[in-house]
Design an enzyme around this catalytic site. Structure first.
Site, PDB file in Angstrom:
ATOM      1  N   GLY A  40       0.787  -0.938   0.183  1.00 43.57           N
ATOM      2  CA  GLY A  40       0.064   0.042   0.113  1.00 43.57           C
ATOM      3  C   GLY A  40       0.966   1.572   0.144  1.00 43.57           C
ATOM      4  O   GLY A  40       1.868   1.257   0.674  1.00 43.57           O
ATOM      5  N   GLY A  42      -0.665   4.952   0.098  1.00 46.92           N
ATOM      6  CA  GLY A  42      -1.671   5.533   0.678  1.00 46.92           C
ATOM      7  C   GLY A  42      -1.042   6.154   1.345  1.00 46.92           C
ATOM      8  O   GLY A  42       0.195   6.268   2.262  1.00 46.92           O
ATOM      9  N   ALA A  44      -1.043   6.292   4.791  1.00 50.27           N
ATOM     10  CA  ALA A  44      -1.090   5.375   5.723  1.00 50.27           C
ATOM     11  C   ALA A  44       0.833   4.179   5.400  1.00 50.27           C
ATOM     12  O   ALA A  44       2.188   4.565   5.518  1.00 50.27           O
ATOM     13  CB  ALA A  44      -1.655   4.292   6.002  1.00 50.27           C
ATOM     14  N   GLY A  45       0.795   3.300   3.568  1.00 50.92           N
ATOM     15  CA  GLY A  45       1.830   3.308   3.586  1.00 50.92           C
ATOM     16  C   GLY A  45       3.331   3.920   2.726  1.00 50.92           C
ATOM     17  O   GLY A  45       4.357   3.538   2.891  1.00 50.92           O
ATOM     18  N   HIS A 266     -21.878   8.469   4.364  1.00 47.79           N
ATOM     19  CA  HIS A 266     -20.954  10.212   4.486  1.00 47.79           C
ATOM     20  C   HIS A 266     -22.324  10.817   4.215  1.00 47.79           C
ATOM     21  O   HIS A 266     -23.415  10.215   3.488  1.00 47.79           O
ATOM     22  CB  HIS A 266     -20.264   9.980   3.714  1.00 47.79           C
ATOM     23  N   SER A 284     -17.372  17.072  -0.483  1.00 43.55           N
ATOM     24  CA  SER A 284     -17.026  16.841   1.408  1.00 43.55           C
ATOM     25  C   SER A 284     -17.869  18.025   2.299  1.00 43.55           C
ATOM     26  O   SER A 284     -18.510  18.594   2.181  1.00 43.55           O
ATOM     27  CB  SER A 284     -15.571  17.698   1.360  1.00 43.55           C
ATOM     28  N   ARG A 331     -21.639  11.938  11.164  1.00 41.69           N
ATOM     29  CA  ARG A 331     -22.070  12.091   9.852  1.00 41.69           C
ATOM     30  C   ARG A 331     -23.127  10.875  10.114  1.00 41.69           C
ATOM     31  O   ARG A 331     -24.286  10.445   9.627  1.00 41.69           O
ATOM     32  CB  ARG A 331     -20.486  10.806   8.881  1.00 41.69           C
ATOM     33  N   HIS A 402     -18.589   5.014   1.991  1.00 44.61           N
ATOM     34  CA  HIS A 402     -17.625   6.384   2.315  1.00 44.61           C
ATOM     35  C   HIS A 402     -16.634   5.615   3.375  1.00 44.61           C
ATOM     36  O   HIS A 402     -15.573   6.116   3.383  1.00 44.61           O
ATOM     37  CB  HIS A 402     -18.524   7.580   3.336  1.00 44.61           C
TER      38      HIS A 402
HETATM   39  C1  LIG Z   1     -13.664  10.692  -1.481  1.00 44.09           C
HETATM   40  C2  LIG Z   1     -13.562  10.486  -0.090  1.00 44.09           C
HETATM   41  C3  LIG Z   1     -12.952  11.526   0.898  1.00 44.09           C
HETATM   42  C4  LIG Z   1     -12.533  11.140   2.172  1.00 44.09           C
HETATM   43  N1  LIG Z   1     -12.199  12.647   2.613  1.00 44.09           N
HETATM   44  C5  LIG Z   1     -11.378  12.924   3.502  1.00 44.09           C
HETATM   45  C6  LIG Z   1     -10.999  14.114   4.665  1.00 44.09           C
HETATM   46  O1  LIG Z   1     -11.197  15.461   4.338  1.00 44.09           O
HETATM   47  N2  LIG Z   1     -10.724  14.042   5.385  1.00 44.09           N
HETATM   48  C7  LIG Z   1     -10.151  12.637   6.514  1.00 44.09           C
HETATM   49  O2  LIG Z   1      -9.470  12.601   7.039  1.00 44.09           O
HETATM   50  N3  LIG Z   1     -10.030  11.185   5.447  1.00 44.09           N
HETATM   51  C8  LIG Z   1     -11.360  11.753   4.456  1.00 44.09           C
HETATM   52  N4  LIG Z   1     -11.405  10.170   3.682  1.00 44.09           N
HETATM   53  C9  LIG Z   1     -11.137   9.186   4.000  1.00 44.09           C
HETATM   54  C10 LIG Z   1      -9.402   8.929   3.635  1.00 44.09           C
HETATM   55  O3  LIG Z   1      -9.072   9.545   2.505  1.00 44.09           O
HETATM   56  C11 LIG Z   1      -8.936   7.083   3.833  1.00 44.09           C
HETATM   57  O4  LIG Z   1      -9.493   6.308   4.755  1.00 44.09           O
HETATM   58  C12 LIG Z   1      -7.364   6.860   3.788  1.00 44.09           C
HETATM   59  O5  LIG Z   1      -6.338   7.997   2.558  1.00 44.09           O
HETATM   60  C13 LIG Z   1      -7.198   5.894   3.959  1.00 44.09           C
HETATM   61  O6  LIG Z   1      -5.771   5.950   3.647  1.00 44.09           O
HETATM   62  P1  LIG Z   1      -5.090   4.420   3.249  1.00 44.09           P
HETATM   63  O7  LIG Z   1      -3.327   5.129   3.488  1.00 44.09           O
HETATM   64  O8  LIG Z   1      -5.371   3.375   5.265  1.00 44.09           O
HETATM   65  O9  LIG Z   1      -5.426   4.277   2.379  1.00 44.09           O
HETATM   66  P2  LIG Z   1      -5.314   3.741   0.393  1.00 44.09           P
HETATM   67  O10 LIG Z   1      -5.542   5.127   0.376  1.00 44.09           O
HETATM   68  O11 LIG Z   1      -6.914   3.781   0.527  1.00 44.09           O
HETATM   69  O12 LIG Z   1      -4.275   2.731   0.224  1.00 44.09           O
HETATM   70  C14 LIG Z   1      -4.458   1.691  -0.344  1.00 44.09           C
HETATM   71  C15 LIG Z   1      -3.081   1.347  -1.181  1.00 44.09           C
HETATM   72  O13 LIG Z   1      -3.115  -0.171  -0.609  1.00 44.09           O
HETATM   73  C16 LIG Z   1      -2.961  -0.648  -2.283  1.00 44.09           C
HETATM   74  N5  LIG Z   1      -3.317  -2.108  -2.100  1.00 44.09           N
HETATM   75  C17 LIG Z   1      -4.670  -2.466  -1.169  1.00 44.09           C
HETATM   76  N6  LIG Z   1      -4.813  -3.728  -1.487  1.00 44.09           N
HETATM   77  C18 LIG Z   1      -3.542  -4.699  -2.590  1.00 44.09           C
HETATM   78  C19 LIG Z   1      -3.236  -5.513  -2.315  1.00 44.09           C
HETATM   79  N7  LIG Z   1      -3.962  -6.559  -2.184  1.00 44.09           N
HETATM   80  N8  LIG Z   1      -1.737  -5.189  -3.334  1.00 44.09           N
HETATM   81  C20 LIG Z   1      -1.453  -4.730  -3.483  1.00 44.09           C
HETATM   82  N9  LIG Z   1      -1.752  -3.460  -3.035  1.00 44.09           N
HETATM   83  C21 LIG Z   1      -2.588  -3.553  -2.564  1.00 44.09           C
HETATM   84  C22 LIG Z   1      -3.073   0.466  -2.592  1.00 44.09           C
HETATM   85  O14 LIG Z   1      -2.561   0.779  -3.932  1.00 44.09           O
HETATM   86  C23 LIG Z   1      -2.986   1.598  -2.410  1.00 44.09           C
HETATM   87  O15 LIG Z   1      -2.157   2.157  -2.460  1.00 44.09           O
HETATM   88  C24 LIG Z   1     -11.970  10.572   2.672  1.00 44.09           C
HETATM   89  C25 LIG Z   1     -12.041   9.157   1.657  1.00 44.09           C
HETATM   90  C26 LIG Z   1     -13.042   9.280   0.478  1.00 44.09           C
HETATM   91  C27 LIG Z   1     -13.352   7.689  -0.059  1.00 44.09           C
END
Ligand SMILES: Cc1cc2nc3c(=O)[nH]c(=O)nc-3n(C[C@H](O)[C@H](O)[C@H](O)COP(=O)(O)OP(=O)(O)OC[C@H]3O[C@@H](n4cnc5c(N)ncnc54)[C@H](O)[C@@H]3O)c2cc1C
Ligand code: FES
Lengths: 637, 199
Positions: A40, A42, A44-45, A266, A284, A331, A402
């Site tokens: 990942g 994102g 976090a990753g 949401h 948003s 929410r 959401h």
């Molecule tokens: C439209 C929208 C708006 C939002 N707005 C806000 C906001 O304003 N404020 C807020 O605090 N939160 C917001 N959120 C929530 C927030 O964006 C997410 O909860 C957060 O970004 C998740 O981050 P993450 O790093 O955990 O995962 P993600 O960003 O989902 O990243 C997942 C990663 O894992 C990888 N991955 C997944 N499975 C596999 C696999 N099997 N093999 C290889 N790679 C894999 C993907 O390629 C990706 O790189 C919003 C969410 C949405 C949907």
């Protein structure tokens, strides 16, 4: 296995410091001997991979995207919370902690949430130093806005693209480490399974999505930062590719899944417009700072143009029901209120599934340019999708799936229940209890990656006797074979239904019976429908093409196959939790005013599900013992 | 509405590709362009053919995954939107629409409409960052940034990294992508010390 959250004793405010003081360290020259897999990229990753590499660990980073920057985090709009108290409006670590615990309807762990509030302040510092272009005031200081569930302004933002900018910050930090050779980057690589050796997470199986090559990788520890599983409901605000495979596979290899039924719906999304629809677009929450939510008081008025409905004929239902928080009620509460007025027949737009979000007052008070400056891109998106101009007429919005508060169980160290497996970001069951407050997911993802994992992974690596295995070991070859066999089976079915049709049908079951309102009969029904659909999938799915090439149908088939298993567990969890809390609303359990009614005497625990090989899932309970706050009925009135 | 599609089909980088024609029928003008392709793909799958491969994820114009050349224009006829934000209402009933991948030597076609844009990542790896390791940052308000600078930086930083600029340029130059990152980082005081030491 006994649940262990490894929360140190002592006052809440000192727990994280106490943990850190007692944790084992890896000496600088030893760090490069350890390899860590991070799945990942994102928030976090990417933040985790960069930070671990900066410390000197050897990191391998994986993502199914073609670039780390495409992770779903990029879509976050509104902002990120931090207890900086730059506004002088009474914010503090304790207040952010309390708001989050209360917002989560008293179903989160105190120590985790307190830690989150503590490190929140460092995140903003880190991101600002990276060059994240946060909004500024004329004096050059950082600007803030407010989000739901808080009475202070603690949300930092970069226009309507906060997630994008924070992700680019983390992506650039990661890119720097890739350029330095400290991180090996594997893009277009999907993790298909987790490899465990003697009960420790020690590797993964991947499929190279560009070539179809299946391969295993070994490491000293595995980090999953794979995001949430809201696409289980088919229509959601997630990117279309987001899925549960990584955490579901880890679950089947021994990691417990916690509170899988806690889902966030949401309140402000663009309503569904047709059957072809592939996703729902979020508007948003920050819009609720300046927009007022209403529907007509009378059913007869729902077909009229909104401007022709007189002020006294409008029901600003959030302001009416929750005067002290008004349009910024949390929410879960706002979504349910919208559903309620639509169920009463007072909804607007196609099918009566919509409520107005009206900016007329703010435009009059502040001028259109101010609203444009704050939310211009959101108004643009709204116009692209609906063809309507929200400066002239109110937006129509409706709730949509959401965020998933549920996820892999972890204690304060993250890997407390499956040694060597660290799950961070939205993928873990996290710090949000039964409902997440706005702008807190970005905070949690970056907290985990920048400031938590780097302080917990060392403790495992320094102490563990389980060394990095070789990928020729039988655990690797047998797990790889299982992955291959599964792909082969799916390709060989040659049935009559597309993968997408199964996903859509599953999503509808989930939305109808395990959506905004749930009850016993509906959940029992879903528990009959899902296994039947799963059975049909395995006999009637059509996956064209072969496995040695780019095959998007095959990719999706694997993800949907896992959703078909996870969906059942989500419904089971929802059925067993006979109370309402946060986003989990059981219609049998509500107050006279229709608010969520918790049963703390019976359900003040984290539901931790163990995968039952053949015998069905097994529930373990981790009691939620509160030392600092008193559990109470939430009130936003 | 109904439209006819001419779509670039190419099994892999190693083989030659060609256009194939498909009918897309009974479309709703409020469908996005990608939702229209979803419909075509469902039909192709059911008739035993291989669906058209195209990249997408967020479907709201922010992730930069989608990358379609529609009637010779990167992302199609509308201004300032990505392919996923192009709606069928931008076309007329009966139109013939040509769909290709972004064309550039720097972006080899992997399959159908999917291209390899890893060259963009390599550009960022060479210096598209400020060198600040986790934990070493001062208080965020210790670095003052004028509102104007922050706004300019944000304008540039909003680039979604889709590669349309490369596809639109006759020389396949990535200058817009590079200058967006340079403008973002150059508008801010944060990286100034580092800039002075390397230049
Ligand atoms: C439209 C929208 C708006 C939002 N707005 C806000 C906001 O304003 N404020 C807020 O605090 N939160 C917001 N959120 C929530 C927030 O964006 C997410 O909860 C957060 O970004 C998740 O981050 P993450 O790093 O955990 O995962 P993600 O960003 O989902 O990243 C997942 C990663 O894992 C990888 N991955 C997944 N499975 C596999 C696999 N099997 N093999 C290889 N790679 C894999 C993907 O390629 C990706 O790189 C919003 C969410 C949405 C949907
Ligand atoms: S799919 Fe994300 S920008 Fe088009």
């Amino acid at each position: 296995m006994a649940l262990n959250s490894n929360i140190p004793t002592g006052p809440l405010a000192n727990k994280w410091d106490n943990y850190k003081a007692g944790s084992k360290l890896v000496a600088p020259n030893n760090k490069r001997k350890f390899e860590v897999i991070v799945v990942g990229t994102g928030l976090a990753g990417a933040s985790a991979a960069a930070s671990l590499a900066e410390l000197g660990y050897k990191v391998k980073s994986f993502s199914y995207h073609d670039s780390p920057r495409r992770a779903h985090s990029v879509a976050a709009q509104g902002g990120i919370n931090a207890a900086k108290n730059y506004r002088n409006d009474g914010d503090s670590i304790h207040r952010l902690f309390y708001d989050t615990i209360k917002g989560g309807d008293f179903r989160a762990r105190e120590a985790n949430v307190y830690r989150l509030a503590q490190v929140s302040v460092n995140i903003i510092d880190q991101c600002a130093a990276q060059g994240v272009p946060f909004a500024r005031e004329y004096g050059g200081m950082l600007d803030n806005r407010s989000f739901g569930g808080a009475q202070v302004s603690r949300t930092f933002y970069a226009r309507g693209q906060t997630g994008q900018q924070l992700l680019l910050g983390a992506y650039q930090a990661l890119s720097r480490q890739i350029g330095l050779g400290a991180v090996e980057s594997y893009l277009r690589h999907e993790m298909l399974d987790l490899v465990t050796v003697n009960g420790h997470a020690k590797g993964i199986v991947t499929r190279n999505l560009a070539t179809g090559e299946i391969k295993t990788f070994a490491a000293d520890a595995v980090v999953l930062a794979t995001g949430g599983y809201g696409n289980l409901w088919y229509l959601s605000t997630y990117g279309r590719l987001s899925n549960a495979t990584a955490i579901w596979r880890a679950h089947k290899r021994g990691a417990y899944l916690a509170n899988p039924c806690y889902t966030q719906i949401h309140p402000t999304c663009i309503p569904v417009s047709g059957d072809y629809q592939s996703k729902l677009t979020l508007m948003s929450e920050s819009l609720r700072n300046d927009g007022r939510v209403w529907v007509p008081k009378k059913k007869e008025d729902t077909g009229k143009t909104p401007s022709s409905i007189k002020e006294e004929d409008r029901d600003y239902f959030l302001e009416r029901k929750y005067p002290s928080y008004g349009n910024l009620a949390p929410r879960d509460i706002s979504s349910r209120s919208a559903k309620e007025v639509c169920d009463e027949g007072r909804g607007v737009g196609p099918g009566g599934l919509g409520v107005y979000l009206d900016f007329a007052d703010s435009i009059q008070r502040l001028g259109q340019h101010k609203i444009e400056e704050r939310y211009g891109n959101l108004f643009d998106i709204y116009k692209e999708i609906t063809g309507e101009n929200a400066y002239e007429q109110p937006m129509r919005i409706y709730p949509a799936i959401h965020y998933t508060m549920g996820g892999t169980l972890g204690g304060l160290r993250l890997d407390d229940n499956l040694p060597g497996l660290f799950v961070i970001g939205e993928a873990n069951f996290s710090d949000h209890g039964a409902n997440r407050l706005g702008a807190s997911a970005l905070m949690q993802g970056l907290a985990d990656g920048y400031f938590v994992l780097p302080y917990t992974i060392n403790n495992y690596l320094a102490a563990t006797k389980e060394k990095r295995p070789s990928t020729t070991q039988s655990e690797f070859t047998s797990t790889e074979k299982e992955s291959r066999d599964k792909l082969g089976t799916m390709l060989g079915i040659n049935g009559k239904r597309t993968v997408n049709s199964f996903h859509k049908e599953l999503g509808k079951i989930m939305w109808d019976y395990c959506g905004m309102a749930r009850d016993k009969a509906g959940l029992q029904k879903a528990l009959e429908l899902i296994p039947a659909l799963r059975e049909e999938f395995w006999s009637n799915v059509n996956v064209p093409g072969d496995g040695e090439e780019i095959n998007q149908s095959l990719e999706k088939a694997g993800r949907v196959a896992d959703f078909l298993e996870l969906g059942e567990l989500v419904c089971r969890d929802a059925l067993e939790r006979e109370e309402s809390c946060g986003g989990h609303f059981r219609t049998e359990h509500q107050t006279e005013e229709g608010e969520a009614l918790r049963h703390d005497d019976r359900f003040a625990f984290v539901s931790a599900w163990e995968y039952g090989n053949g015998s069905g899932p097994k529930l373990h309970q981790e009691p939620l013992v509160y030392e600092e706050v008193q559990m109470s009925q939430r009130s936003y009135k | 509405m109904n439209v006819k599609l001419r779509v670039w089909r190419q099994a892999s980088t190693k083989v030659e590709g060609c256009f194939e024609e498909y009918e897309a029928r009974d479309l709703n003008p409020n469908m996005s362009f990608l939702e229209m392709l979803d419909v075509v793909n469902e039909d192709l799958t059911l008739s035993g053919k291989e669906p058209i491969a195209f990249e997408h994820d967020c479907r709201e114009g922010i992730c930069g995954s989608c990358s379609l050349m529609i009637d010779g224009e990167p992302h199609g006829p509308e201004n300032k939107v990505a392919s996923c934000q192009t709606y069928m209402r931008s076309f007329q009933d009966g139109d013939v629409i040509t769909v290709e991948p972004f064309r550039s030597r720097a972006f080899p076609v992997l399959r159908d409409l999917i291209i390899d844009r890893s060259s963009f990542d390599r550009i960022i790896q060479r210096g598209g960052f400020i060198s600040v390791s986790t934990g070493s940052a001062p208080d965020a308000n210790a670095i003052l940034v004028s509102k104007d600078s922050a706004d300019t930086a944000m304008d540039a930083a909003a680039c979604i990294g889709c590669g349309a600029c490369v596809a639109a340029c006759k020389n396949s130059s990535a200058m817009l992508f590079v200058s967006a990152k340079a403008a973002h980082l150059n508008s801010l005081p944060q990286g100034r010390t580092e800039k002075m030491s390397v230049s």
